[in-house]
Design a protein around this motif. Structure first.
Motif, PDB file in Angstrom:
ATOM      1  N   CYS A   1       0.800  12.698   2.324  1.00 28.64           N
ATOM      2  CA  CYS A   1       2.159  12.151   2.449  1.00 28.64           C
ATOM      3  C   CYS A   1       3.196  13.219   2.148  1.00 28.64           C
ATOM      4  O   CYS A   1       4.198  13.348   2.852  1.00 28.64           O
ATOM      5  CB  CYS A   1       2.373  11.000   1.468  1.00 28.64           C
ATOM      6  SG  CYS A   1       1.423   9.560   1.822  1.00 28.64           S
TER       7      CYS A   1
ATOM      8  N   ALA B   1      -1.821  10.903  -1.202  1.00 29.81           N
ATOM      9  CA  ALA B   1      -0.421  11.250  -1.467  1.00 29.81           C
ATOM     10  C   ALA B   1      -0.149  12.721  -1.158  1.00 29.81           C
ATOM     11  O   ALA B   1       0.979  13.091  -0.800  1.00 29.81           O
ATOM     12  CB  ALA B   1      -0.067  10.936  -2.917  1.00 29.81           C
TER      13      ALA B   1
ATOM     14  N   TYR C   1      -5.471   6.773  -3.393  1.00 31.95           N
ATOM     15  CA  TYR C   1      -4.038   6.955  -3.191  1.00 31.95           C
ATOM     16  C   TYR C   1      -3.571   8.331  -3.660  1.00 31.95           C
ATOM     17  O   TYR C   1      -2.743   8.970  -3.025  1.00 31.95           O
ATOM     18  CB  TYR C   1      -3.245   5.889  -3.957  1.00 31.95           C
ATOM     19  CG  TYR C   1      -3.368   4.501  -3.391  1.00 31.95           C
ATOM     20  CD1 TYR C   1      -3.284   4.284  -2.025  1.00 31.95           C
ATOM     21  CD2 TYR C   1      -3.535   3.397  -4.220  1.00 31.95           C
ATOM     22  CE1 TYR C   1      -3.382   3.006  -1.500  1.00 31.95           C
ATOM     23  CE2 TYR C   1      -3.623   2.115  -3.711  1.00 31.95           C
ATOM     24  CZ  TYR C   1      -3.555   1.927  -2.351  1.00 31.95           C
ATOM     25  OH  TYR C   1      -3.646   0.661  -1.838  1.00 31.95           O
TER      26      TYR C   1
ATOM     27  N   CYS D   1       3.389   8.381  -5.957  1.00 30.86           N
ATOM     28  CA  CYS D   1       2.626   9.609  -6.221  1.00 30.86           C
ATOM     29  C   CYS D   1       3.200  10.779  -5.428  1.00 30.86           C
ATOM     30  O   CYS D   1       3.386  11.876  -5.956  1.00 30.86           O
ATOM     31  CB  CYS D   1       1.155   9.430  -5.840  1.00 30.86           C
ATOM     32  SG  CYS D   1       0.264   8.278  -6.865  1.00 30.86           S
TER      33      CYS D   1
ATOM     34  N   SER E   1      -7.969   2.642  -7.492  1.00 27.50           N
ATOM     35  CA  SER E   1      -7.313   3.245  -6.338  1.00 27.50           C
ATOM     36  C   SER E   1      -8.343   3.625  -5.288  1.00 27.50           C
ATOM     37  O   SER E   1      -9.367   4.213  -5.606  1.00 27.50           O
ATOM     38  CB  SER E   1      -6.557   4.492  -6.787  1.00 27.50           C
ATOM     39  OG  SER E   1      -6.449   5.416  -5.729  1.00 27.50           O
TER      40      SER E   1
ATOM     41  N   ALA F   1      -0.162   4.344   4.618  1.00 27.11           N
ATOM     42  CA  ALA F   1      -0.534   2.978   4.258  1.00 27.11           C
ATOM     43  C   ALA F   1      -1.115   2.268   5.472  1.00 27.11           C
ATOM     44  O   ALA F   1      -2.089   1.522   5.382  1.00 27.11           O
ATOM     45  CB  ALA F   1       0.688   2.226   3.730  1.00 27.11           C
TER      46      ALA F   1
ATOM     47  N   LYS G   1       0.826  -1.207   0.000  1.00 31.68           N
ATOM     48  CA  LYS G   1       0.000   0.000   0.000  1.00 31.68           C
ATOM     49  C   LYS G   1       0.861   1.258   0.000  1.00 31.68           C
ATOM     50  O   LYS G   1       0.462   2.294  -0.525  1.00 31.68           O
ATOM     51  CB  LYS G   1      -0.936  -0.009   1.210  1.00 31.68           C
ATOM     52  CG  LYS G   1      -2.100  -0.978   1.060  1.00 31.68           C
ATOM     53  CD  LYS G   1      -3.314  -0.472   1.784  1.00 31.68           C
ATOM     54  CE  LYS G   1      -4.617  -1.087   1.304  1.00 31.68           C
ATOM     55  NZ  LYS G   1      -4.582  -2.502   0.956  1.00 31.68           N
TER      56      LYS G   1
ATOM     57  N   GLU H   1      -4.511  11.347  -8.626  1.00 33.00           N
ATOM     58  CA  GLU H   1      -5.487  10.262  -8.724  1.00 33.00           C
ATOM     59  C   GLU H   1      -5.817   9.980 -10.203  1.00 33.00           C
ATOM     60  O   GLU H   1      -5.895   8.834 -10.623  1.00 33.00           O
ATOM     61  CB  GLU H   1      -6.750  10.647  -7.950  1.00 33.00           C
ATOM     62  CG  GLU H   1      -7.787   9.555  -7.855  1.00 33.00           C
ATOM     63  CD  GLU H   1      -7.491   8.526  -6.769  1.00 33.00           C
ATOM     64  OE1 GLU H   1      -6.473   8.669  -6.068  1.00 33.00           O
ATOM     65  OE2 GLU H   1      -8.267   7.577  -6.661  1.00 33.00           O
TER      66      GLU H   1
ATOM     67  N   GLU I   1      -0.552  -1.113  -9.449  1.00 33.23           N
ATOM     68  CA  GLU I   1      -1.758  -1.665  -8.829  1.00 33.23           C
ATOM     69  C   GLU I   1      -2.392  -2.736  -9.705  1.00 33.23           C
ATOM     70  O   GLU I   1      -2.749  -3.812  -9.242  1.00 33.23           O
ATOM     71  CB  GLU I   1      -2.780  -0.542  -8.567  1.00 33.23           C
ATOM     72  CG  GLU I   1      -2.418   0.353  -7.416  1.00 33.23           C
ATOM     73  CD  GLU I   1      -2.176  -0.430  -6.143  1.00 33.23           C
ATOM     74  OE1 GLU I   1      -3.150  -0.918  -5.552  1.00 33.23           O
ATOM     75  OE2 GLU I   1      -1.004  -0.572  -5.755  1.00 33.23           O
TER      76      GLU I   1
ATOM     77  N   PHE J   1      -4.682   3.153   5.922  1.00 36.58           N
ATOM     78  CA  PHE J   1      -5.567   2.371   5.051  1.00 36.58           C
ATOM     79  C   PHE J   1      -5.784   0.975   5.625  1.00 36.58           C
ATOM     80  O   PHE J   1      -6.911   0.486   5.723  1.00 36.58           O
ATOM     81  CB  PHE J   1      -4.964   2.252   3.641  1.00 36.58           C
ATOM     82  CG  PHE J   1      -5.249   3.434   2.757  1.00 36.58           C
ATOM     83  CD1 PHE J   1      -6.530   3.683   2.285  1.00 36.58           C
ATOM     84  CD2 PHE J   1      -4.236   4.306   2.374  1.00 36.58           C
ATOM     85  CE1 PHE J   1      -6.798   4.768   1.460  1.00 36.58           C
ATOM     86  CE2 PHE J   1      -4.493   5.388   1.567  1.00 36.58           C
ATOM     87  CZ  PHE J   1      -5.773   5.624   1.107  1.00 36.58           C
TER      88      PHE J   1
ATOM     89  N   LEU K   1       1.537   5.090  -2.830  1.00 37.91           N
ATOM     90  CA  LEU K   1       1.519   6.379  -2.126  1.00 37.91           C
ATOM     91  C   LEU K   1       2.845   7.100  -2.300  1.00 37.91           C
ATOM     92  O   LEU K   1       2.892   8.289  -2.627  1.00 37.91           O
ATOM     93  CB  LEU K   1       1.235   6.153  -0.634  1.00 37.91           C
ATOM     94  CG  LEU K   1      -0.206   5.791  -0.281  1.00 37.91           C
ATOM     95  CD1 LEU K   1      -0.282   5.286   1.148  1.00 37.91           C
ATOM     96  CD2 LEU K   1      -1.105   7.003  -0.460  1.00 37.91           C
TER      97      LEU K   1
ATOM     98  N   SER L   1       4.520   7.784   3.706  1.00 37.73           N
ATOM     99  CA  SER L   1       3.735   6.827   2.928  1.00 37.73           C
ATOM    100  C   SER L   1       3.464   5.563   3.732  1.00 37.73           C
ATOM    101  O   SER L   1       2.374   4.993   3.656  1.00 37.73           O
ATOM    102  CB  SER L   1       4.463   6.459   1.633  1.00 37.73           C
ATOM    103  OG  SER L   1       4.741   7.614   0.901  1.00 37.73           O
TER     104      SER L   1
END
Lengths: 310, 359
Positions: B287, B284, B280, B73, B277, B306, B66, B91, B264, B309, B70, B302
């Motif tokens: 992040c 990001a 993500y 991006c 997605s 993750a 995951k 995205e 992915e 999530f 992230l 990240s």
């Protein structure tokens, strides 16, 4: 009435309804931006307003209470944005994005138990006699009260910004906060008020979606309308009257897409759903192409933080 | 005013490192309150959210899976944000990467070879890049706000993916489910660790972090990006082109997001479906800020995002709490990160300023 006229009237009425939430949200953002604050969190505030209004309507059974509650909720989250950007001087772009991410998450979380709950949404007015007139009746006299409220608010904002002393001060703060501060105007307080107005209007826009337009609550139901409202402010070159034009234009594009499909043309709903977003990009390009025009109309201090000692 | 900020003569280095940690602590504290308010045992809930998902090797490998998209991006976004270029359409760029790379896998279905996977990675990167090039072009050529155009293009890309998997690319033997057929064996990223789903996309993410650091800290282009971002006037005197920085940011950001999307579909998913997605590209953004716009910081951030999530999924599975909690935590975390930044640049004083000191 012939069927063609009937379809046309139906399209126009639906356009009005699709454009109204954009009018609310864009008007709010316009006032916020005129004070020099760029709030990219409209999408989040709209969702919070939508879910708050919906829940209040379910609990009280009265959609008007829902509308009020949605505006309060929108104001409350906008205060959070105001505290961060105006008091703690955080980056406005980043904080606005945070507000949107937070709003999407919080509204989905809070609204979880209300997905699919049926409500009695806000009903259209039934004006006697006038509402019965063919064509004009449905076009002018059979809308829900919020459509009329949006027009009244538009006129009020236009008058406030152009014709009142307070409006002049607000614009001065947005053009040059140093100058406004030097004259003795409370820059931060004025910006707080402008941000709160933007929040209340976004909440109202959200309530329109969940109480009138759909009327139901679904996760992420704004589907980018908050961002379209942001683009509308640029499209309108920060003038209230043009917001109305832009909002109905976008409403119309959405509705015409739906009618194309209803008329039996082979068109994927996914491709039609792209239309408003593509249209937004197109008008942004057309308007922004003239860099001088944007520079002349955009508030000069837009997005810049103000610190009295700095 | 009841709260005043005094500018520091110099940004505090100590607080610069500490601020994200303070933000994390505040988020945890809010989480405790939130779980308490939901009638859950906060300790159990926090354990389920933050510890349980990664208490096994499999859990750790899921964390890496995951974190990879992230980080990919976010490194790209961080480079752009350094240059004051606001690409928030990762995205969409990720989705286009998935479409282009995945489309290649479908086009050569049944006729694969070892050459296919590298081509797919290339196609994914180019797809994301092309999607990122649109806002760059509109910005440099037509002065259109890149925040709005890049975001609008995300919606367009997601609808395009929906159209493809509902229509022309739908699996002919898939009982009308909106998904493509499963990619062939040679169109999938190799698994690195037995009994896990840890795929080679993780390596790509680490390479991206390294290259991002080289670009920002060791290259002239990186220097230009930073100067244009921090001191536009100085950049103009030095002759650094703002347009070049916009292009560079969007091409790098779009390309990396595109590779993330390909990772992915050619990794854990093995096919295209309408939700490539779970957000993500938007996470990001968090992040990038949490990692202080520095590639190594972004990598750590990240991993944390993750975990958010994974933690959301774990809460849903074990405590029957809604998945939407992840979004609430993400928003809170970004708020706190931004708010804590203020201590780096200012001293916070309470109460009114002494009379006569004000200039």
């Amino acid at each position: 009435m012939s069927p063609e006229v009937e379809t046309l009237v139906a399209i126009l009425v639906a356009t009005l309804r699709a454009g109204t939430p954009l009018v609310f949200a864009a008007l709010g953002e316009l006032v916020t931006e005129k004070s020099g604050v760029l709030n990219l969190g409209i999408e989040g505030m709209m969702l919070i307003g939508a879910v708050a209004g919906f829940i209040a309507t379910v609990l009280t059974g009265c959609p008007f209470a829902g509308v009020v509650f949605a505006m309060l909720a929108g104001t409350l989250v906008s205060l959070l944005f105001g505290f961060l950007t105006l008091t703690l001087l955080t980056n406005q772009v980043a904080t606005g994005l945070a507000l949107t991410i937070f709003g999407i998450g919080l509204s989905a979380f809070v609204g979880l138990g209300y997905i699919g709950t049926p409500i009695q949404g806000l009903q259209p007015l039934a004006v006697p006699f006038l509402g019965e007139i063919p064509v004009l009746g449905p076009l002018l006299f059979r809308h829900d009260p919020l459509v009329y409220l949006s027009l009244a608010l538009l006129a009020a904002v236009a008058w406030f910004l152009a014709r009142t002393r307070a409006g002049l001060v607000l614009r001065a703060v947005g053009e040059s906060h140093e100058a406004a501060h030097a004259i003795g105007y409370p820059v931060i307080a004025i910006r707080y008020l402008a941000v709160m107005f933007g929040g209340a209007m976004s909440g109202l826009a959200g309530a329109y979606l969940s109480l009138v337009y759909t009327p139901q609550w679904t996760e992420n139901m704004t589907a980018g309308r908050g961002w379209i409202a942001l683009a509308l402010v640029v499209f309108a070159t920060w003038r209230p009257a043009r917001v109305l034009l832009g909002a109905y234009l976008f409403g119309g594009i959405t509705i015409v897409g739906l009618h194309i499909q209803a008329a039996g043309f082979e068109a994927s709903s996914h491709l039609l759903a792209m239309l408003p977003y593509l249209a937004t990009i197109l008008v942004l390009v057309l308007i922004s192409r003239d860099a001088t025009r944007i520079r002349l109309n955009a508030p000069a201090a837009l997005g810049k933080p103000f610190h009295p000692d700095a | 005013m009841w709260l005043r900020l005094e500018p520091r003569a110099q940004a505090s280095r100590r607080l610069r490192t500490a601020a994200p940690l303070i933000a994390l602590a505040l988020t945890l504290a809010s989480g405790t309150v939130l779980f308490g308010a939901l009638g859950q045992n906060p300790i159990l809930a926090l354990h389920t959210f933050f510890i349980r998902p990664i208490d096994s090797l499999y859990g750790l490998s899921e964390l890496a899976i995951k974190a990879a998209p992230l980080a990919l991006c976010a490194v790209g976004l961080a480079i752009g944000f350094r240059g004051n270029v606001w690409n928030i359409g990762a995205e969409g760029q990720l989705t286009m990467g998935a479409i282009c790379g995945g489309g290649l896998a479908l086009a050569f279905y049944g006729a694969e070879g070892p050459w296919l996977l590298p081509l797919m990675v290339l196609a994914g990167g180019l797809g994301g890049m092309a999607w990122g090039a649109i806002p760059a072009l509109l910005k440099t050529r037509f002065n259109a706000n890149e925040i709005l155009t890049s975001l609008m293009l995300s919606y367009v890309a997601i609808q395009l993916l929906g159209y493809l998997v509902h229509g022309p690319w739908r699996d002919p033997e898939g009982y009308n489910f909106p998904e493509t057929r499963l990619f062939g064996e040679q169109a999938l990223l190799p698994v690195l660790l037995e009994d896990t789903r840890l795929h080679a996309g993780v390596v790509l993410a680490l390479i991206a972090v390294g290259l991002g650091w080289l670009l920002l800290s060791r290259s002239f282009a990186g220097f230009q990006i930073k100067v244009v971002g921090q001191a536009p006037a100085a950049a103009a005197y030095a002759g650094f082109s703002r347009g070049r920085v916009v292009w560079l940011s969007f091409l790098i950001g779009g390309g990396l997001a595109g590779i993330a999307g390909l990772g992915e579909v050619a990794g854990p998913m093995g096919q295209l479906n309408p939700t490539v997605s779970p957000g993500y590209g938007f996470a990001a953004i968090i992040c990038a800020f949490l990692g202080r716009l520095h590639p190594f910081g972004v990598l750590l951030a990240s991993l944390l995002l993750a975990l958010l999530f994974l933690g959301g999924e774990s809460l849903q599975m074990h405590l029957n709490l809604p998945l939407a909690i992840t979004g609430v935590f993400q928003g809170l975390l970004l708020f706190f990160v931004l708010a804590c930044d203020v201590f780096v640049r200012y001293r916070v004083r309470f109460g009114r300023a002494a009379v006569g000191l004000a200039p």
